[in-house]
Scaffold this motif. Structure first.
Motif, PDB file in Angstrom:
ATOM      1  N   GLU A 372       0.832  -1.203   0.000  1.00 38.50           N
ATOM      2  CA  GLU A 372       0.000   0.000   0.000  1.00 38.50           C
ATOM      3  C   GLU A 372       0.865   1.252   0.000  1.00 38.50           C
ATOM      4  OE1 GLU A 372      -3.195   0.216  -0.348  1.00 38.50           O
ATOM      5  OE2 GLU A 372      -3.630  -1.940  -0.214  1.00 38.50           O
ATOM      6  N   ASP A 381      -0.107  -5.168   4.042  1.00 41.60           N
ATOM      7  CA  ASP A 381      -0.033  -3.881   3.330  1.00 41.60           C
ATOM      8  C   ASP A 381       1.399  -3.407   3.093  1.00 41.60           C
ATOM      9  OD1 ASP A 381       0.769  -2.866   5.794  1.00 41.60           O
ATOM     10  OD2 ASP A 381      -0.965  -1.547   6.053  1.00 41.60           O
ATOM     11  N   ARG A 553      -5.662  -9.990  -0.364  1.00 45.67           N
ATOM     12  CA  ARG A 553      -4.931  -9.243  -1.389  1.00 45.67           C
ATOM     13  C   ARG A 553      -4.445 -10.234  -2.434  1.00 45.67           C
ATOM     14  NH1 ARG A 553      -3.634  -4.160   0.858  1.00 45.67           N
ATOM     15  NH2 ARG A 553      -3.917  -4.133   3.110  1.00 45.67           N
ATOM     16  N   SER A 554      -4.607  -9.879  -3.692  1.00 42.87           N
ATOM     17  CA  SER A 554      -4.169 -10.796  -4.739  1.00 42.87           C
ATOM     18  C   SER A 554      -3.797 -10.034  -5.998  1.00 42.87           C
ATOM     19  CB  SER A 554      -5.265 -11.817  -5.061  1.00 42.87           C
ATOM     20  OG  SER A 554      -6.406 -11.170  -5.630  1.00 42.87           O
ATOM     21  N   TYR A 566      -5.279  -6.300  -9.734  1.00 41.77           N
ATOM     22  CA  TYR A 566      -4.799  -6.162  -8.355  1.00 41.77           C
ATOM     23  C   TYR A 566      -6.037  -5.940  -7.491  1.00 41.77           C
ATOM     24  CZ  TYR A 566      -1.804  -4.383  -4.521  1.00 41.77           C
ATOM     25  OH  TYR A 566      -1.156  -4.183  -3.329  1.00 41.77           O
ATOM     26  N   THR A 568      -7.916  -5.825  -3.534  1.00 39.76           N
ATOM     27  CA  THR A 568      -7.851  -5.729  -2.080  1.00 39.76           C
ATOM     28  C   THR A 568      -9.266  -5.885  -1.540  1.00 39.76           C
ATOM     29  OG1 THR A 568      -6.029  -4.153  -2.252  1.00 39.76           O
ATOM     30  CG2 THR A 568      -7.100  -4.349  -0.117  1.00 39.76           C
TER      31      THR A 568
END
Length: 668
Positions: A372, A381, A553-554, A566, A568
């Motif tokens: 992040e 993150d 998350r992937s 992407y 979340t």
């Protein structure tokens, strides 16, 4: 010391507006007045920050301070409407609150102001206005430049977090005041706020260069405007680290800086650990400047910074950090010197200038191991192993180090490069490569090349013309261990951190005109002692945990279309808090968000970001649900934003707002 807590009171302003507040008072303050500490933010003192406020402000009150936690105009139970962040009216109201505080019978006239993030910003901004009663501030996770170092733009490029944060604000601000405090007009006020709600991400996308909008409230416009003492705090896992050294270097007032390993969290709760006894440090600060008691805080080094050791980036989770505290008597420090490294044609670095040229055009999804933009301490993150991103970038490695190398400061990258497109962007990462090949990101910087000479008047690159470029990476503190390698990685994209330029560009680097500079701390520098007490807190707010949060998350790549997705997902507590009830006020909260970002490898106009979100709060007989949808796409000439807010009371739709706005791309 015993304290009393007033759950709700109003602070009256001169225009008739009332700001809602909670007040912690030490016992006996009415008979023997005490200094006051103000925290002033829009995040709902009733339920939004209650879990954090109780143990922090209760602690300060027990040390002999009156503490006032105020909801800004247009938020929580306060009157009025909230139009934007950091506007002049926000500061004007704060000046009135400070004057009101100083005049209360339980206050001795001395006021301090503290805050994190929004509250850290407005501490600095209000200090620039010099209210007479404000004697010192404590700013945490803040910025000195609203355009260069905030959640909207970075290096002149558009952050995808501009949409993320705008979506969060839609949900945050769509919640009503609590009827138990606000009274019978709560619903009318709620509907008025919903109908007035600005489309937050559009406010900020309308200003794509550093104009007067961003200069307002940016401390760097006039360092000398601040005339009260400043303590500035940040963390390596957060996005707001550069403000600490900038404030130390440019302010002339008494000042201290503290940089730990933490994310966007107060250090007494700091993650990654080690957390510290920050409330004790803050009390020493307040005792010195508000009570006139010397507790030794100003004898501490000007900067206390945690220098991290290399750590295996096996995943994007980092609950703890290993390292050591360093104390610098002054900043900039005489113990730190710039050391230059020069890129070579073989992908290495050396102490001698290189020769030749090399080129890079990264797939537009380069950057998926970035983590992040702003770490919040939630599992996953943090940036993960950089090897995939390194493989899509131009990399330059040192030989394995024969001795440890410790850095503290901002790495600087100077490149002589040309672009085959007038608008292009680049990202530079500094990585620690361990003997097994794992690559840990230590710092990074990005640049919209049209902003290479500043962000007030961007200019396209001259196609094919060699142009000097400088990028300052984020402030960092790190020890490269013997046997590890130092890696610099250059890419022409950094997704999903940065929205792509309108055309995919190839950049050519003239190695003879390029160098990398690290702020290396001298091995024989005399260490100044730094130590902290263990974290302390006041009493916590009684909470019943109803369920744990579910976080996901992937990253996936469709090999048929070469498109990366992407995702979340946060269910039941966006920041890991889960679904819970504040027992004292019988209020249950549940927040969830799904974010999807997609881009095709060679088509920047394929980029899309979308966010769906819900926020539930209520008690028996009063259930509120907020649902939001936001999305962003772009053509070669404009950005397109859409959004919606739907507000429900006991299952019935109350208000629906729809947004649809486009903005010309301005060198972006």
């Amino acid at each position: 010391m015993a304290i009393t807590l007033t759950e709700h009171l109003f602070v009256p302003l001169s225009d008739g507006t009332r700001l809602a507040a909670r007040l912690w008072l030490p016992e006996g303050a009415e008979a023997k007045p005490v200094p006051a500490i103000l925290e002033y933010i829009p995040y709902r003192k009733r339920d939004g920050t209650r879990a954090r406020d109780e143990p922090m402000h209760g602690y300060f009150a027990a040390q002999g301070y009156a503490v006032l936690r105020v909801d800004m105009r247009g938020s929580g139970e306060s009157d009025g409407l909230l139009d934007d962040e950091y506007i002049k009216l926000e500061q004007d109201d704060a000046l009135e609150v400070i004057a009101w505080l100083a005049e209360q019978s339980w206050c001795d006239g001395a006021v301090g102001m503290m805050g994190k993030s929004w509250g850290g910003f407005n501490c600095l901004q209000v200090a620039m206005r010099r209210p007479p009663a404000l004697k010192a501030i404590l700013t945490v996770c803040s910025t000195t430049d609203r355009f260069a170092n905030d959640i909207h733009y970075m290096g002149g490029g558009l952050l995808n977090d501009n949409l993320w944060w705008g979506a969060i604000m839609l949900a945050f601000q769509a919640r009503p005041a609590d009827p138990l405090l606000r009274g019978d007009d709560w619903r009318a006020q709620w509907i008025e706020r919903l109908n007035h709600m600005p489309f937050w991400p559009a406010l900020w996308l309308a200003h794509q260069r550093r104009d007067a909008y961003w200069k307002h409230g940016s401390v760097c416009e006039d360092w000398n405007a601040i005339q009260c003492p400043v303590m500035a705090v940040g963390g390596w896992a957060d996005s707001y680290t550069n403000a600490v050294p900038e404030l130390l270097e440019h302010l002339t007032v008494p000042r201290l800086g503290l940089l730990g390993p933490w994310a966007h969290i107060y250090p007494q709760d700091g993650v990654p650990t080690p957390a510290i006894g920050f409330l004790q440090e803050a009390t020493r600060w307040w005792d010195h400047w508000l009570k006139g008691e010397d507790r030794g805080i100003m004898a501490e080094p000007m900067l206390r910074a945690f220098v991290e050791d290399g750590q295996s980036p096996v995943s994007s989770s980092k609950p703890a950090s290993e390292g050591r505290w360093r104390g610098e008597a002054f900043w900039p420090s005489t113990a730190i010197a710039d050391t230059a490294f020069y890129p070579q044609s073989g992908g290495t670095i050396s102490s001698q200038a290189g020769a030749g040229t090399t080129s890079i055009r990264s797939p537009l999804y380069t950057g998926t191991a970035c983590g992040e933009w702003m770490g919040t301490g939630v599992i996953g993150d943090m940036p993960g192993d950089q090897r995939i991103d390194d493989g899509l970038s131009l990399t330059f490695d040192s030989a394995p180090l024969t001795e440890d190398c410790e850095i503290l400061g901002q790495p600087v990258i100077d490149l002589l490069l040309s672009s085959d497109r007038p608008l292009a962007q680049m990202a530079v990462r500094l990585c620690d490569v361990s003997p097994d090949g794992a690559s840990q990101r230590i710092s990074y910087g990005v640049l919209n090349l049209a902003h290479r000479d500043g962000s007030e008047d961007p200019k396209p690159m001259v196609v094919g013309q060699a142009t000097p470029i400088r990028i300052k990476l984020k402030m960092c503190g790190h020890r490269f261990a013997s046997g590890h390698r130092i890696r610099f990685a250059i890419s022409t994209a950094y997704w999903p951190i940065l929205w792509p330029a309108p055309e995919a560009a190839t950049l050519s680097v003239d190695l003879a005109g390029s160098r990398f500079t690290l702020p290396v701390r001298a091995r024989d520098a005399v260490p100044l002692p730094v130590s902290f007490a263990e974290p302390a807190h006041g009493p916590f707010a009684p909470i019943t945990q109803l369920s744990q949060s579910k976080l996901g998350r992937s990253v996936s790549i469709d090999t048929l279309t070469d498109t990366a997705t992407y995702m979340t997902v946060g269910e039941g507590g966006l920041f890991g808090e889960g679904v819970f009830r504040f027992d004292e006020i019988d209020l249950t909260l549940d927040h969830g968000l799904n974010r999807t970002l997609t881009v095709q490898a060679d088509d920047p106009l394929s980029a899309r970001s979308s966010i769906s979100q819900y926020f539930d709060l209520g008690r028996e007989g009063w259930q509120i649900r907020i649902e939001t949808e936001t999305a962003m796409t772009g053509t070669a000439d404009e950005f397109h934003l859409t959004g919606s807010v739907r507000a429900f009371e006991n299952g019935e739709l109350v208000v629906e707002r729809l947004y649809d706005q486009s903005f010309p791309r301005d060198h972006l």
